[in-house]
Design a protein around this motif. Structure first.
Motif, mmCIF file in Angstrom:
data_model
loop_
_atom_site.group_PDB
_atom_site.id
_atom_site.type_symbol
_atom_site.label_atom_id
_atom_site.label_comp_id
_atom_site.label_asym_id
_atom_site.label_seq_id
_atom_site.Cartn_x
_atom_site.Cartn_y
_atom_site.Cartn_z
ATOM 1 N N VAL A 66 -1.819 -9.198 -34.932
ATOM 2 C CA VAL A 66 -3.033 -9.219 -33.940
ATOM 3 C C VAL A 66 -2.411 -8.906 -32.363
ATOM 4 O O VAL A 66 -2.655 -7.824 -31.808
ATOM 5 C CB VAL A 66 -3.771 -10.318 -33.702
ATOM 6 C CG1 VAL A 66 -4.976 -10.377 -32.701
ATOM 7 C CG2 VAL A 66 -4.554 -10.489 -35.085
ATOM 8 N N ALA A 99 -12.001 -1.313 -33.461
ATOM 9 C CA ALA A 99 -12.325 -2.742 -32.875
ATOM 10 C C ALA A 99 -13.601 -3.192 -32.938
ATOM 11 O O ALA A 99 -13.718 -4.481 -33.555
ATOM 12 C CB ALA A 99 -11.978 -2.711 -31.248
ATOM 13 N N PHE A 103 -11.998 -5.554 -36.201
ATOM 14 C CA PHE A 103 -11.431 -6.756 -35.496
ATOM 15 C C PHE A 103 -12.266 -7.783 -35.301
ATOM 16 O O PHE A 103 -11.701 -9.087 -35.562
ATOM 17 C CB PHE A 103 -10.974 -6.336 -34.188
ATOM 18 C CG PHE A 103 -9.747 -5.212 -34.227
ATOM 19 C CD1 PHE A 103 -9.014 -4.963 -35.145
ATOM 20 C CD2 PHE A 103 -9.499 -4.632 -33.060
ATOM 21 C CE1 PHE A 103 -7.856 -3.996 -35.661
ATOM 22 C CE2 PHE A 103 -8.373 -3.628 -33.245
ATOM 23 C CZ PHE A 103 -7.576 -3.272 -34.381
ATOM 24 N N PHE A 104 -13.530 -7.702 -34.979
ATOM 25 C CA PHE A 104 -14.367 -8.794 -34.845
ATOM 26 C C PHE A 104 -14.668 -9.545 -36.076
ATOM 27 O O PHE A 104 -14.579 -10.764 -36.091
ATOM 28 C CB PHE A 104 -15.921 -8.405 -34.353
ATOM 29 C CG PHE A 104 -15.990 -8.287 -32.628
ATOM 30 C CD1 PHE A 104 -15.544 -9.158 -31.657
ATOM 31 C CD2 PHE A 104 -16.011 -6.819 -32.421
ATOM 32 C CE1 PHE A 104 -15.755 -9.098 -30.553
ATOM 33 C CE2 PHE A 104 -16.220 -6.658 -31.103
ATOM 34 C CZ PHE A 104 -16.066 -7.546 -29.897
ATOM 35 N N SER A 107 -11.213 -11.242 -37.285
ATOM 36 C CA SER A 107 -10.788 -12.609 -36.354
ATOM 37 C C SER A 107 -11.864 -13.452 -36.544
ATOM 38 O O SER A 107 -11.333 -14.741 -36.621
ATOM 39 C CB SER A 107 -10.577 -12.194 -34.883
ATOM 40 O OG SER A 107 -11.834 -11.882 -34.363
ATOM 41 N N SER A 139 -9.824 -1.607 -40.740
ATOM 42 C CA SER A 139 -9.142 -1.431 -39.551
ATOM 43 C C SER A 139 -7.920 -0.353 -39.873
ATOM 44 O O SER A 139 -7.612 0.476 -39.047
ATOM 45 C CB SER A 139 -8.359 -2.847 -39.052
ATOM 46 O OG SER A 139 -7.333 -2.489 -38.354
ATOM 47 N N ASP B 57 -9.079 -16.424 -31.122
ATOM 48 C CA ASP B 57 -8.719 -14.875 -31.609
ATOM 49 C C ASP B 57 -9.861 -13.777 -31.454
ATOM 50 O O ASP B 57 -9.729 -12.742 -30.933
ATOM 51 C CB ASP B 57 -8.377 -15.065 -32.803
ATOM 52 C CG ASP B 57 -7.597 -13.840 -33.360
ATOM 53 O OD1 ASP B 57 -7.537 -12.868 -32.749
ATOM 54 O OD2 ASP B 57 -7.175 -13.744 -34.804
ATOM 55 N N VAL B 61 -10.757 -10.475 -28.761
ATOM 56 C CA VAL B 61 -11.091 -9.155 -29.367
ATOM 57 C C VAL B 61 -12.112 -8.293 -28.701
ATOM 58 O O VAL B 61 -12.216 -7.048 -28.441
ATOM 59 C CB VAL B 61 -11.851 -9.015 -30.905
ATOM 60 C CG1 VAL B 61 -12.454 -7.850 -31.394
ATOM 61 C CG2 VAL B 61 -10.843 -9.567 -31.732
ATOM 62 N N ILE B 64 -10.004 -6.420 -26.374
ATOM 63 C CA ILE B 64 -9.471 -5.213 -27.106
ATOM 64 C C ILE B 64 -10.630 -4.080 -27.133
ATOM 65 O O ILE B 64 -10.397 -2.888 -26.898
ATOM 66 C CB ILE B 64 -9.168 -5.265 -28.659
ATOM 67 C CG1 ILE B 64 -7.827 -6.409 -28.616
ATOM 68 C CG2 ILE B 64 -8.680 -4.281 -29.377
ATOM 69 C CD1 ILE B 64 -7.875 -6.903 -30.034
ATOM 70 N N THR B 65 -11.956 -4.401 -27.360
ATOM 71 C CA THR B 65 -12.949 -3.603 -27.424
ATOM 72 C C THR B 65 -13.470 -3.302 -26.161
ATOM 73 O O THR B 65 -13.741 -1.864 -25.870
ATOM 74 C CB THR B 65 -14.314 -4.464 -27.936
ATOM 75 O OG1 THR B 65 -13.947 -5.128 -29.235
ATOM 76 C CG2 THR B 65 -15.281 -3.274 -28.408
#
Lengths: 441, 339
Positions: A66, A99, A103-104, A107, A139, B57, B61, B64-65
């Motif tokens: 990550v 993302a 990613f959400f 994580s 991803s 974590d 994000v 990142i977003t």
């Protein structure tokens, strides 16, 4: 060294380092999910322990994946400013969507899985690990569509002095991106499978937790063979797409200097880049390169000399990376098959177990070699045929990158060492004796 | 390029993503900044990690977003901003890497020296990002020396001007207050009480620093111009101040969730104040206002903005829903006793 070279080395280091963690994340997340589902279905406590054991290794590995991923995303802006400016309209959305979509999800649910173990029902935590696994693959899809666009730019027009999106659907259906996806993901699954087989091999040799590791082995052996076959088949398919879209890369991969109809495949070949020829070229299979690339023995394959020197990628690096990767791919087929045949009684075959332990780093090497072919083979272009790498670099001072690049090496070196040390330690220690009841940390 | 509504929508979304990042990662960065003041005993330290474990974590994000959204919606701003702030940004990334690894690895091996080192990594990796972000945004607010081609004429030290440093210190204290409120809420016993006491101090300092920052912004930025044009907007900084002030009554009544939400409102209002003041600029030039990067001269094409809007409309609600669910699921108290 100038800013361009330092930036290239820095990006290469960051990408290579990131991809040390990505494939195990992709592979081990699904295997963990499978073990946990087996526990849910059969009630076998060993599968519960397996989910925790492999999941813990997955987690150690995931953390570094990550944080190193953030750096890659930001480096497009920091080091490749003119790239970002020129193609951001097309390329940027793919990263932003990655993302938002992946990613959400990843994580959040990895945390639900690990920390929810004693608070939530097994069904919820099992769903959580599946969602984590699926999110990591989503991803991969978006980032490979993004990379696929750099390899084979589609769906845009040059307007207002930059590349502007005209056809989002073309971006989503870019055959290059999809074919990369179907090559990279099976490769990662294979790596995850061999990792599990190798660790099982170690414990089975030592005769520790034999029942536990036999169960893990059995599942992983089938998994690995399936993906090892798929990665070779779809890798071949990917090669055909490269032939169609990136003739310079194909010529470099095969070290083909002259354009030929019915190009032969030499089993033994040593390229001599300086003199634009091959020193050794023997044990030829007639027409094989043509057949592999265009499914026709007599097809014409363009040689490197068709292009001026400054438009060719480095030949030796591409050639050797490609050869070695393919060779390893076939080794994995063989090992996967052997493991699958012995899946019910691996403990009686110490030679296989030893080979599987030694084999653990090889899929990592194969993955990196594949990326070298993909990225170095695309040079001198950052976007194939559209923008050269040298035109993309940021107007930085040499000192900035001369400081940041060694900093990357030092920070990544230390963290990478610690991460692998921790993974090895956890793997050697073996599973917890009883299924845990405490909180994650 | 002519202006369109999607540029405004994406400026708002850009501001929302950064604000979301400040509010969410703010508390776990803040708790890490106050780590040595909060955690005295090993169980307490462990409890702090547990209180952040499921969240940090996902919170990251948002960063990142925010980065991805800048790239997609305003590629020129992304390109110029990220290459201009090169050293500061890489320092931020290294801090976040160190921190992420510290949180993940600290409790995976049971040796005192191992833990001591990762604790240090966690502290440094937590206090540097708010400082760097504060410095960066203070400088964005007042403009950085970029020419008409967007080439930066400065260095890392150009950013360390008094207003920039004030921004950095403000971010550190306001995140620390926010983080202490979270720890007060998530733990109990001595640790929770200590966090509440610390939060009072940090919140008071935040209010003083925020006052100074508002005044400094009047002197060295154009942020207040939009507010003078439309005084109704002054309600935004007012909400921020009220948010931070409300932390005190909540702490006194030992309603720690209330205190946490109050500091969240404080950060939200402060961030909104900055972005509203910045609009429609994204990266002003301190050399010549004609060279400012704005939403109009740095955005993506209409089609890209429309597609991104559709993606955001579909997926952001989903993300918010499961994020909220996860927070609710893990809202229980972490015990600071070894069990």
């Amino acid at each position: 060294m100038d800013v361009l070279w330092l930036s290239r080395l820095q990006f290469a280091a960051a990408a290579i380092f990131h991809f040390l963690f990505v494939p195990l994340t992709l592979g081990l997340s699904f295997l963990t999910a499978i073990y946990q589902t087996l526990w849910l279905k059969t009630g076998d406590e060993d599968f519960k322990r397996a989910a925790r054991f492999w999941g813990k290794i997955f987690l150690i590995n995931f953390g570094l994946g990550v944080v190193t991923g953030i750096t890659l995303e930001f480096q497009f802006g920091t080091n490749w400013r003119y790239y970002s400016e020129y193609v951001g309209d097309v390329f940027g959305p793919l990263l932003a969507i990655e993302a938002t979509l992946a990613f959400f999800l990843e994580s959040t649910f990895i945390a639900v899985w690990w920390f929810g173990w004693d608070r939530l029902s097994p069904k919820v935590t099992t769903t959580a690990i599946w969602l984590t696994a699926i999110a990591s693959t989503i991803s991969a899809l978006w980032i490979l569509l993004a990379n696929g666009w750099m390899q084979n730019p589609v769906g845009f027009e040059i307007r207002n002095g930059r590349a502007e999106l005209t056809d989002f659907w073309a971006l989503l259906t870019n055959p290059f991106g999809w074919s990369q996806f179907f090559h990279v993901v099976p490769a990662s699954f294979t790596l995850g499978g061999f990792f599990v087989l190798g660790v099982c091999g170690y414990h089975l040799l030592k005769k520790r937790e034999v029942t536990f590791f036999k169960k893990s082995f059995r599942i992983a052996a089938i998994w690995t063979l399936v993906w090892a076959i798929i990665v070779v088949v779809l890798g071949h398919h990917h090669g055909a797409i490269v032939a169609k879209t990136q003739p310079t890369k194909l010529a470099a991969m095969e070290a083909l200097w002259e354009t030929k109809k019915g190009a032969d495949f030499a089993l033994l070949l040593i390229p001599d880049e300086k003199n634009e020829r091959n020193v050794v070229e023997t044990f030829k299979i007639p027409g094989m390169v043509s057949l592999l690339a265009y499914h026709n023995f007599n097809a014409e394959v363009k040689g490197l000399k068709e292009w001026p020197k400054e438009e060719r990628p480095p030949v030796a690096l591409n050639f050797w990376s490609f050869r070695l990767m393919v060779g390893l791919g076939f080794l994995f087929l063989f090992l996967g098959l052997w493991a699958c045949i012995r899946r019910n009684s691996p403990e009686n075959c110490p030679l296989l177990l030893r080979l599987l332990i030694v084999n653990i780093p090889l899929p990592y090497i194969a993955c990196q070699l594949g990326w070298i072919v993909a990225e170095v083979g695309r040079q001198p272009w950052i976007v194939y045929g559209l923008m050269k790498t040298k035109d993309a670099v940021s107007p930085l001072s040499v000192s900035q990158v001369a400081i940041s690049f060694p900093a990357f090496i030092i920070v990544y070196g230390i963290l990478g060492f610690v991460c692998f040390w921790l993974i090895i330690k956890t793997a050697i220690k073996g599973p917890e004796k009883e299924a845990v009841k405490t909180l994650g940390y | 390029m002519e202006g369109n509504i999607y540029q405004i929508i994406w400026f708002v979304l850009w501001a929302v993503l950064w604000t979301g990042y400040f509010v969410l990662d703010g508390f776990d960065l803040g708790a890490g900044s106050a780590f040595y003041l909060l955690g005295k005993k090993e169980e307490e330290k462990k409890a702090i990690y547990q209180a952040l474990g499921p969240f940090w974590d996902g919170n990251e994000v948002w960063l990142i977003t925010a980065g991805g959204a800048t790239f997609a919606a305003f590629p020129k701003t992304y390109a110029v901003m990220f290459s201009s702030l090169y050293s500061a940004l890489l320092l931020l990334l290294f801090s976040l890497i160190l921190r992420g690894v510290s949180i993940e690895y600290r409790n995976k091996y049971d040796k005192p020296l191992w833990k001591t080192l990762w604790d240090l990594g966690f502290f440094l990796g937590s206090i540097l990002p708010p400082f760097l972000l504060g410095v960066a945004f203070a400088n964005i607010f007042q403009g950085i020396p970029i020419d008409e081609k967007g080439i930066y004429h400065g260095s890392l030290f150009t950013l360390l001007n008094p207003f920039g440093i004030l921004g950095g210190i403000l971010f550190v204290f306001c995140f620390a207050a926010h983080g202490c409120n979270w720890i007060a809420f998530k733990t109990n016993g001595e640790l929770s009480e200590r966090a509440a006491t610390l939060s009072k101090k940090f919140t008071a300092i935040t209010l003083v620093l925020a006052g100074l920052f508002f005044f400094g912004a009047y002197l060295s930025t154009n942020l207040w111009e939009n507010y003078f044009k439309c005084p109704l907007l002054l309600i935004i900084p007012l909400i921020s101040v009220i948010g931070f002030l409300m932390v005190f009554p909540f702490l006194i009544r030992k309603n720690f969730l209330g205190a946490f939400l109050a500091s969240a409102v404080g950060i939200l209002g402060f961030s909104a104040w900055g972005f509203v003041g910045l609009f429609p600029n994204m990266l002003p030039s301190s050399l010549n206002p004609a060279w400012n990067l704005t939403i109009y001269n740095s955005s993506s094409s209409l089609l890209t903005l429309q597609i991104m809007t559709a993606v955001a409309l579909i997926f952001v609600p989903i993300v918010l829903a499961y994020t909220f669910w996860a927070y609710k699921t893990f809202s229980f108290k972490v015990t600071s006793k070894e069990n």
